[in-house]
Enzyme design. Structure first.
Site, mmCIF file in Angstrom:
data_model
loop_
_atom_site.group_PDB
_atom_site.id
_atom_site.type_symbol
_atom_site.label_atom_id
_atom_site.label_comp_id
_atom_site.label_asym_id
_atom_site.label_seq_id
_atom_site.Cartn_x
_atom_site.Cartn_y
_atom_site.Cartn_z
ATOM 1 N N SER A 97 0.823 -1.200 0.000
ATOM 2 C CA SER A 97 0.000 0.000 0.000
ATOM 3 C C SER A 97 0.864 1.259 0.000
ATOM 4 O O SER A 97 1.649 1.478 -0.911
ATOM 5 C CB SER A 97 -0.958 -0.038 1.187
ATOM 6 N N ASP A 198 -10.135 -5.407 -3.562
ATOM 7 C CA ASP A 198 -9.429 -4.531 -2.637
ATOM 8 C C ASP A 198 -10.370 -3.398 -2.256
ATOM 9 O O ASP A 198 -10.813 -2.637 -3.113
ATOM 10 C CB ASP A 198 -8.173 -3.985 -3.316
ATOM 11 N N HIS A 228 -7.091 -6.169 0.672
ATOM 12 C CA HIS A 228 -5.984 -5.216 0.545
ATOM 13 C C HIS A 228 -4.699 -5.683 1.217
ATOM 14 O O HIS A 228 -3.616 -5.639 0.623
ATOM 15 C CB HIS A 228 -6.408 -3.861 1.129
#
Length: 255
Positions: A97, A198, A228
């Protein structure tokens, strides 16, 4: 006197010395090193030297995150990369991320020191109109509901925050335009994992990265059984195996 902030269990940084190939792993926004430790231990078991820093403001309480920003997070990783470069012949940088965005930035600004990149659901662009309100909302609201623990696998926990600090969020998203503009500086071999389901980061950034980097080697792997935080999800073994093979192929054996 200010009471020292306590780091949550499992959110501590991880440092394991191994062979001459180092791997630097970065967790994501509002997360903690807990999201990367299974991956880090897997790499260490294979002989790699592993570092997982705790980004400033993370792993404690969400209020701490509003006191820091992108420069602090980047600085922590930059220092860890310098330490690894002194110890190891070659270094790969991996990120989840926001950690993926930080990894890309390291590759942009220090291309000679980043020998390979592995990204998991990197956050460099998101189609969400609410983000346009963050620069203004941060003055009225300290936080909004959290985005953490987007994990399909029951019982998994990234030891993150239940709130999203808005000043810190703004610090992250306002770096994206420059990050995207400099993607042409990225020349390291690149492996990207992307979850089809996600709930935090959509697929916008995938095309941006694919079209923007100058890497001669680019591989993209679809994750079909993870949300995610895929490093703690059902596809984690696939991430571990493919990333270790990719790093070994381009940087050599860690032993």
């Amino acid at each position: 006197m200010t009471t020292p902030t306590t780091v949550k269990p499992h959110a501590e940084p991880l440092s394991i010395d191994g062979g001459s190939v180092g791997v630097l792993l970065s967790h994501g926004f509002t997360g903690s090193p807990a999201s990367m430790k299974p991956w880090g231990h897997d790499l260490a078991d294979r002989g790699f030297t592993v570092r997982i820093p705790r980004l400033p403001g993370h792993g404690t309480r969400w209020q701490d995150l509003n006191r820091v920003g992108w420069d602090d997070w980047y600085g922590e990783l930059d220092a860890a990369l310098s330490e690894l470069r002194e110890r190891c012949d070659r270094v790969a940088v991996c990120g989840l991320s926001m950690g993926g965005a930080l990894a890309l930035r390291l590759a942009e600004l220090r291309p000679d020191d980043v020998d390979a990149l592995v990204l998991v659901n990197p956050a460099v662009a998101v189609r969400n109109w609410r983000l346009h309100l963050v620069p203004f909302l941060k003055y009225a609201l300290p936080s909004m509901p959290g985005i953490g623990n987007d994990i399909k696998k029951p019982g998994a926990d990234e030891v993150g925050y239940g709130r999203t600090p808005l000043r810190a969020l703004h610090s992250q998203i306002r770096t994206w335009p420059q990050l995207r503009a400099d993607l042409g500086r990225v020349t390291a071999p690149l492996l990207v994992f992307r979850s089809t389901d996600d709930h935090v980061v959509d697929g916008t950034g995938l095309g941006v990265i694919r079209d923007g980097v100058a890497s001669k080697v680019t591989e993209f792997v679809t994750l079909t059984d993870s949300f995610h935080v895929a490093t703690l999800d059902f596809d984690a073994p696939l991430i571990f195996e493919r990333s270790a093979a990719f790093i070994t192929e381009h940087l050599g054996s860690p032993r």
